[in-house]
Design a protein around this motif. Structure first.
Motif, PDB file in Angstrom:
ATOM      1  N   LYS A 181      12.371 -88.178 106.701  1.00 52.63           N
ATOM      2  CA  LYS A 181      11.347 -89.612 106.445  1.00 52.63           C
ATOM      3  C   LYS A 181      11.349 -90.318 107.672  1.00 52.63           C
ATOM      4  O   LYS A 181      11.376 -91.698 107.137  1.00 52.63           O
ATOM      5  CB  LYS A 181      11.593 -90.126 104.884  1.00 52.63           C
ATOM      6  CG  LYS A 181      11.512 -89.146 104.073  1.00 52.63           C
ATOM      7  CD  LYS A 181      11.868 -89.627 102.722  1.00 52.63           C
ATOM      8  CE  LYS A 181      11.666 -88.643 101.580  1.00 52.63           C
ATOM      9  NZ  LYS A 181      12.136 -89.229 100.296  1.00 52.63           N
ATOM     10  N   ARG A 211       5.529 -88.121 102.068  1.00 51.62           N
ATOM     11  CA  ARG A 211       6.625 -88.673 102.238  1.00 51.62           C
ATOM     12  C   ARG A 211       6.803 -90.105 101.771  1.00 51.62           C
ATOM     13  O   ARG A 211       7.624 -90.642 101.212  1.00 51.62           O
ATOM     14  CB  ARG A 211       6.868 -88.693 103.891  1.00 51.62           C
ATOM     15  CG  ARG A 211       6.925 -87.415 104.457  1.00 51.62           C
ATOM     16  CD  ARG A 211       7.267 -87.573 105.738  1.00 51.62           C
ATOM     17  NE  ARG A 211       6.897 -88.477 106.798  1.00 51.62           N
ATOM     18  CZ  ARG A 211       7.654 -89.028 107.775  1.00 51.62           C
ATOM     19  NH1 ARG A 211       8.675 -88.333 108.164  1.00 51.62           N
ATOM     20  NH2 ARG A 211       7.219 -89.688 108.602  1.00 51.62           N
ATOM     21  N   TYR A 212       5.589 -90.843 101.823  1.00 48.25           N
ATOM     22  CA  TYR A 212       5.531 -92.307 101.604  1.00 48.25           C
ATOM     23  C   TYR A 212       4.212 -92.383 100.799  1.00 48.25           C
ATOM     24  O   TYR A 212       3.144 -92.632 101.524  1.00 48.25           O
ATOM     25  CB  TYR A 212       5.609 -93.337 102.806  1.00 48.25           C
ATOM     26  CG  TYR A 212       6.966 -93.281 103.424  1.00 48.25           C
ATOM     27  CD1 TYR A 212       7.906 -94.300 102.871  1.00 48.25           C
ATOM     28  CD2 TYR A 212       7.311 -92.670 104.078  1.00 48.25           C
ATOM     29  CE1 TYR A 212       9.058 -94.372 103.593  1.00 48.25           C
ATOM     30  CE2 TYR A 212       8.519 -92.550 104.940  1.00 48.25           C
ATOM     31  CZ  TYR A 212       9.389 -93.537 104.536  1.00 48.25           C
ATOM     32  OH  TYR A 212      10.653 -93.537 105.103  1.00 48.25           O
TER      33      TYR A 212
END
Length: 191
Positions: free
Chosen positions: A127, A153-154
């Motif tokens: 990440k 991931r985000y």
């Protein structure tokens, strides 16, 4: 709690063999210098090529201080580090040390072959904020402005990807604008 005075470490990854007067040398040198100019420390795999050029550039910064250049070596032989490394970490992990190189606050790629591709994959999985010089050939050019897989991931960063850049100035602007957004740490593989 994060130490606000601690300077963030940014890894520069790429080819271990480059032309001294080529674009990859110039980009690596310029990004190494720009990183230290802007208060970062520079980490590499400690070898020649992009790794040496980035650390040489870091040392050319007016803001350079001893300890700003870090080499994460694949062997136990600290003498294999390039001459620009201040802090030498001989891991003895061979290619598995690529995971350590990729686990910086951010990763910036210049060109690159299979080892660099491995570091991109580690950085993505861990990440990290990832930038790639899209004008440097190799895996950096191929991965610039792409996502390595479909994992979100985000959720709060819908544009998350390997961010393509063409200059050190562009990279620093993007890095400064986004490094505080990429704060999650890999917590292990979940099934």
């Amino acid at each position: 709690m994060e130490n606000k005075d601690r300077r963030k470490i940014v890894s520069v990854i790429g080819n271990k063999q480059i032309e001294k007067d080529g674009v990859r040398y110039r980009l690596a040198f310029e990004i190494g210098k720009a990183l230290v100019d802007n208060g970062y420390r520079v980490q590499t795999g400690g070898g020649q090529g992009v790794m040496a050029a980035a650390l040489e550039g870091a040392r050319a910064s007016k803001n350079y201080k001893e300890g700003d250049t870090i080499a994460i070596l694949p062997s136990f032989d600290s003498e294999t580090a390039n001459e620009y490394a201040d802090v030498v970490i001989p891991t003895g992990l061979d290619v598995m040390r690529n995971g350590l190189v990729a686990n910086a606050y951010a990763v910036i790629g210049v060109g690159g072959g299979a080892g660099t591709l491995c570091e991109y994959a580690f950085a993505w999985s861990m990440k990290r904020l990832i930038l790639a010089f899209e004008n440097s050939g190799g895996w950096s050019e191929k991965l610039a402005n792409t996502r390595l897989d479909d994992v979100v991931r985000y959720p709060n960063i819908p544009e998350d990807k390997v961010y393509g850049v063409t200059t050190a100035d562009e990279a620093i602007k993007l890095l400064n604008a986004n490094i505080s957004r990429y704060t999650s740490r890999h917590g292990g593989i979940k099934f």
